[in-house]
Design an enzyme around this catalytic site. Structure first.
Site, PDB file in Angstrom:
ATOM      1  N   HIS A   1       5.885  -6.227   0.419  1.00  0.00           N
ATOM      2  CA  HIS A   1       6.904  -7.109  -0.166  1.00  0.00           C
ATOM      3  C   HIS A   1       8.130  -6.274  -0.571  1.00  0.00           C
ATOM      4  O   HIS A   1       9.273  -6.625  -0.267  1.00  0.00           O
ATOM      5  CB  HIS A   1       6.333  -7.848  -1.379  1.00  0.00           C
ATOM      6  CG  HIS A   1       7.372  -8.484  -2.270  1.00  0.00           C
ATOM      7  ND1 HIS A   1       8.143  -7.740  -3.163  1.00  0.00           N
ATOM      8  CD2 HIS A   1       7.794  -9.761  -2.394  1.00  0.00           C
ATOM      9  CE1 HIS A   1       8.986  -8.549  -3.782  1.00  0.00           C
ATOM     10  NE2 HIS A   1       8.799  -9.784  -3.347  1.00  0.00           N
TER      11      HIS A   1
ATOM     12  N   GLU B   1      11.907  -6.210   0.740  1.00  0.00           N
ATOM     13  CA  GLU B   1      13.010  -6.311  -0.241  1.00  0.00           C
ATOM     14  C   GLU B   1      14.087  -5.260   0.070  1.00  0.00           C
ATOM     15  O   GLU B   1      15.294  -5.560   0.043  1.00  0.00           O
ATOM     16  CB  GLU B   1      12.407  -6.107  -1.639  1.00  0.00           C
ATOM     17  CG  GLU B   1      13.364  -6.029  -2.797  1.00  0.00           C
ATOM     18  CD  GLU B   1      12.607  -5.722  -4.110  1.00  0.00           C
ATOM     19  OE1 GLU B   1      11.694  -6.492  -4.472  1.00  0.00           O
ATOM     20  OE2 GLU B   1      12.917  -4.707  -4.757  1.00  0.00           O
TER      21      GLU B   1
ATOM     22  N   LYS C   1       1.913  -6.214  -2.036  1.00  0.00           N
ATOM     23  CA  LYS C   1       3.074  -6.057  -2.916  1.00  0.00           C
ATOM     24  C   LYS C   1       3.967  -4.916  -2.424  1.00  0.00           C
ATOM     25  O   LYS C   1       5.206  -5.019  -2.457  1.00  0.00           O
ATOM     26  CB  LYS C   1       2.637  -5.803  -4.366  1.00  0.00           C
ATOM     27  CG  LYS C   1       3.803  -5.515  -5.327  1.00  0.00           C
ATOM     28  CD  LYS C   1       4.801  -6.658  -5.362  1.00  0.00           C
ATOM     29  CE  LYS C   1       5.849  -6.616  -6.450  1.00  0.00           C
ATOM     30  NZ  LYS C   1       6.650  -5.447  -6.629  1.00  0.00           N
TER      31      LYS C   1
ATOM     32  N   SER D   1       5.507  -9.935  -8.716  1.00  0.00           N
ATOM     33  CA  SER D   1       6.921  -9.816  -8.380  1.00  0.00           C
ATOM     34  C   SER D   1       7.751 -10.872  -9.075  1.00  0.00           C
ATOM     35  O   SER D   1       7.285 -11.987  -9.320  1.00  0.00           O
ATOM     36  CB  SER D   1       7.126  -9.942  -6.870  1.00  0.00           C
ATOM     37  OG  SER D   1       8.514  -9.872  -6.582  1.00  0.00           O
TER      38      SER D   1
HETATM   39  C1  6PG Z   1       9.660  -7.094  -7.790  1.00  0.00           C
HETATM   40  C2  6PG Z   1      10.402  -5.801  -7.484  1.00  0.00           C
HETATM   41  C3  6PG Z   1      10.060  -4.709  -8.428  1.00  0.00           C
HETATM   42  C4  6PG Z   1      10.693  -3.354  -8.080  1.00  0.00           C
HETATM   43  C5  6PG Z   1      12.161  -3.342  -8.145  1.00  0.00           C
HETATM   44  C6  6PG Z   1      12.806  -1.969  -8.051  1.00  0.00           C
HETATM   45  O1  6PG Z   1       8.988  -7.538  -6.875  1.00  0.00           O
HETATM   46  O2  6PG Z   1       9.778  -7.643  -8.875  1.00  0.00           O
HETATM   47  O3  6PG Z   1      10.034  -5.374  -6.207  1.00  0.00           O
HETATM   48  O4  6PG Z   1       8.665  -4.565  -8.397  1.00  0.00           O
HETATM   49  O5  6PG Z   1      10.222  -2.433  -8.984  1.00  0.00           O
HETATM   50  O6  6PG Z   1      12.681  -4.154  -7.164  1.00  0.00           O
HETATM   51  O7  6PG Z   1      12.454  -1.246  -6.920  1.00  0.00           O
HETATM   52  P1  6PG Z   1      13.237   0.078  -6.525  1.00  0.00           P
HETATM   53  O8  6PG Z   1      13.579   0.806  -7.776  1.00  0.00           O
HETATM   54  O9  6PG Z   1      12.292   0.881  -5.674  1.00  0.00           O
HETATM   55  O10 6PG Z   1      14.454  -0.372  -5.789  1.00  0.00           O
END
Ligand code: 6PG
Length: 477
Positions: free
Chosen positions: A185, A189, A182, A128
Site C-alpha cells: 500500500h 502511495e 500495508k 492506514s
Molecule cells: C498511511 C501512510 C503512513 C506513512 C506515511 C509516511 O497509510 O497512513 O502510508 O503509514 O507512514 O505516508 O511515509 P513516508 O515517510 O515513507 O513517506
C-alpha cells in the site's frame, strides 16, 4: 469492569485509535511509557467513552478481559521488540498482541512464530489513514491467526472506515500478510504521489500554469476517473499560500523528498520476488535523487546549457487532457504492479491473499483511497487468477484509450528535458508487457557467449549451449 481492548503507545496514532475504539463503545485500557500522555488523553477526551488508564504495564494487563487484546503503537524495530518483551511475561495463553505500526513483514513473521511457540497470538496489522483516519475510520489490514480474528474482527470492522456499508477491514492472511499488504500500500502511495508530482511539473513547465491554476485542474480531475484522496489534497496543497512570504506554499518548500522506509522495503521485497514494480521503484529512486543536493548542484553547473527544447503547447486544453490521461494510465500500471507484488508474496509465503478483498478495504480510510479501487475489486472478484490488472477488460480499454496521450506526454517531456521517470517507465512497462518478441533473446545469447549460461529455443524443449569459441555447434546443455 475490565477493558475489551488495550492500547500501549499513546503518541498521536495510538491516542486516536484508542479514542476511536472508545467512541464505538469499547472499554479501552490505556498505557504509555511516560504517564503524562495517558493522563492528558483521559483529561482531554475522557468524556468520549470509557478508558481504564494504568501507569504500569502490569496494571494495564490486569485491566483487560481475557483473552486479552493489546494494541502496540510504538516505533517499528527495537521499540516494538522492547514492548513485546515487557508484555509477554504478563500474558497468558490465547492472549493477542496487535502491532499496528508500520513494521517490516519479516519482523512480523519472526515475532508471530516466536509468540506462537508461547501460546500467544501476534497480529501484525496495517493501519492506514494517518492521524485523522485513526480517529475517524482507518483502513485496517490485520494478519495473524484466524482464531485471533474471531475476537478482533468485530472490533476492527466497527472502527474502520465504511464504504457503501462495507467496513474497510478484512483478515488479510496469516502471520505477516497484513504488514506485507500495508507495505505494498505504501509503495503504491509513493508511486501515486510521484505520478501526481510529474503531472504537476508538466503543467507548470509545459503550460507555465501557476500553482493556483494547477490546483483548479486537479480539482476538476477529482470529479472523474482519477477521483481520490491524494488528488484532492494535491489541489489543497497547491492552492495554499505561504503566510510568511505570500508565495505559493509549494515554492517555499525544499525540494528534497524524505521517506521513513516503507517504499524502500517494497522495492527490496519486489527484487527478492522478481516482480517488476517499476513505478514504485522509480518513485522511490526519484525521492532519493531529490535528496542528493550536492550532486544536483554539481550537475546543474556542469550541464547549465544542456536543457531541452521548451515545450510549445499549442492547445492548452488538449495538453491538460493528455497529462490527465497519461496520469491515469500510469496509475493503473502502478496498481497492477502492486497487486502482482501482493500475489507473489502471497504465493511465496502461503498467505492466500484475496486481491479483490484487498482492493475493497483500500476504497476508504487509507491514503491511496480512490474511486477506481471499486473497479479493481470487480476485476479480481470476476477473475481471482487475473494474470495482470492491465488485461482486465475494463482496465485494458482504459489504458488503450490513454495510450496516444501517454506517448505524446512522454515524448514531449523527453524533448523538453522534463524528467518523468514514473510516467516513462510505466509506459515502457506497458510496451514491454504487450511486446511480441523482447530483446531478452539477445541477452540470453550474450550470457551463453561469455559464460555458457545456456538458453532455451523457441522451437524445441530443453536448454542449449553453443560452442562460441569452437566450431559454433549447438548441443543440449
Ligand atoms: C498511511 C501512510 C503512513 C506513512 C506515511 C509516511 O497509510 O497512513 O502510508 O503509514 O507512514 O505516508 O511515509 P513516508 O515517510 O515513507 O513517506
Amino acid at each position: 469492569q475490565l477493558a475489551q481492548i488495550g492500547v500501549t503507545g499513546l503518541a498521536v496514532m495510538g491516542r486516536n485509535l484508542a479514542r476511536n475504539l472508545a467512541r464505538h463503545g469499547y472499554v479501552v485500557a490505556l498505557h504509555n511509557r511516560s504517564v503524562e500522555r495517558t493522563r492528558s488523553l483521559v483529561a482531554d477526551h475522557g468524556d468520549e467513552g470509557t478508558f481504564i488508564p494504568s501507569e504500569s504495564m502490569a496494571d494495564f494487563v490486569a485491566s483487560l478481559e481475557r483473552p486479552r487484546a493489546v494494541i502496540i503503537m510504538v516505533k517499528a524495530g527495537g521499540p516494538t521488540d522492547a514492548v513485546i518483551n515487557e508484555l509477554v511475561p504478563l500474558l497468558e495463553p490465547d492472549d493477542i498482541i496487535i502491532d499496528a505500526g508500520n513494521a517490516h513483514f519479516a519482523d512480523t513473521r519472526r515475532r508471530e512464530a516466536a509468540l506462537r511457540e508461547q501460546g500467544l497470538h501476534f497480529v501484525g496489522t496495517g493501519v492506514s489513514g494517518g492521524e485523522e483516519g485513526a480517529l475517524l475510520g482507518p483502513s485496517i489490514m490485520p494478519g495473524g491467526s484466524a482464531q485471533s480474528y474471531e475476537k478482533l474482527g468485530p472490533i476492527f470492522r466497527s472502527i474502520a472506515a465504511q464504504v457503501d456499508g462495507e467496513p474497510c477491514c478484512v483478515h488479510v492472511g496469516p502471520d505477516g500478510a497484513g504488514h506485507f499488504v500495508k507495505m505494498v500500500h505504501n509503495g503504491i502511495e509513493y508511486a501515486d504521489m510521484q505520478l501526481i508530482a510529474e503531472a504537476y511539473d508538466l503543467l507548470r513547465e509545459g503550460l507555465g500554469a501557476s500553482p493556483a491554476e494547477i490546483a483548479d485542474i486537479f480539482r476538476t480531475w477529482n470529479s472523474g476517473d482519477l477521483e481520490s484522496f491524494l488528488i484532492e489534497i494535491t489541489a489543497d496543497v497547491l492552492a495554499h499560500t505561504d503566510a510568511k512570504t505570500g508565495k505559493a506554499f509549494v515554492d517555499v518548500v525544499l525540494d528534497q523528498a524524505e521517506q521513513k522506509g516503507t517504499g524502500r522495503w517494497t522495492v527490496q521485497s519486489a527484487l527478492d520476488l522478481g516482480i517488476p514494480i517499476t513505478g514504485i521503484a522509480e518513485a522511490t529512486f526519484a525521492r532519493a535523487l531529490s535528496g542528493h543536493a550536492d550532486q544536483r548542484a554539481a550537475a546543474r553547473r556542469a550541464f547549465a546549457d544542456a536543457g531541452g527544447t521548451p515545450l510549445a503547447v499549442a492547445d492548452r486544453d488538449a495538453f491538460i487532457e493528455d497529462v490527465r490521461a497519461a496520469l491515469y494510465a500510469s496509475k493503473v500500471v502502478a496498481y497492477a504492479q502492486g497487486f502482482d507484488h501482493i500475489q507473489a508474496g502471497s504465493e511465496e509465503f502461503g498467505w492466500n491473499i484475496d486481491r479483490g478483498a484487498t482492493a475493497m478495504i483500500w476504497r476508504g480510510g487509507c491514503i491511496i483511497r480512490a474511486r477506481f479501487l471499486n473497479r479493481i475489486r470487480e476485476a479480481y472478484d470476476n477473475d481471482p487468477k487475473l494474470p495482470s490488472l492491465l488485461v482486465d477488460p475494463y482496465f485494458a480499454k482504459a489504458v488503450a484509450d490513454g495510450v496516444p496521450s501517454w506517448r505524446r506526454v512522454v515524448a514531449s517531456a523527453a524533448a523538453a528535458g522534463i524528467p518523468t521517470p514514473a510516467f516513462s517507465s510505466s509506459l515502457a512497462y506497458y510496451d514491454g508487457l504487450r511486446r511480441d518478441r523482447l530483446p531478452a533473446a539477445l541477452i540470453q545469447g550474450l550470457r551463453d557467449n561469455f559464460g555458457a549460461h545456456t538458453y532455451r529455443r523457441v522451437d524445441a524443449e530443453g536448454t542449449f549451449h553453443t560452442q562460441w569459441a569452437g566450431d559454433r555447434s549447438e548441443s543440449p546443455a
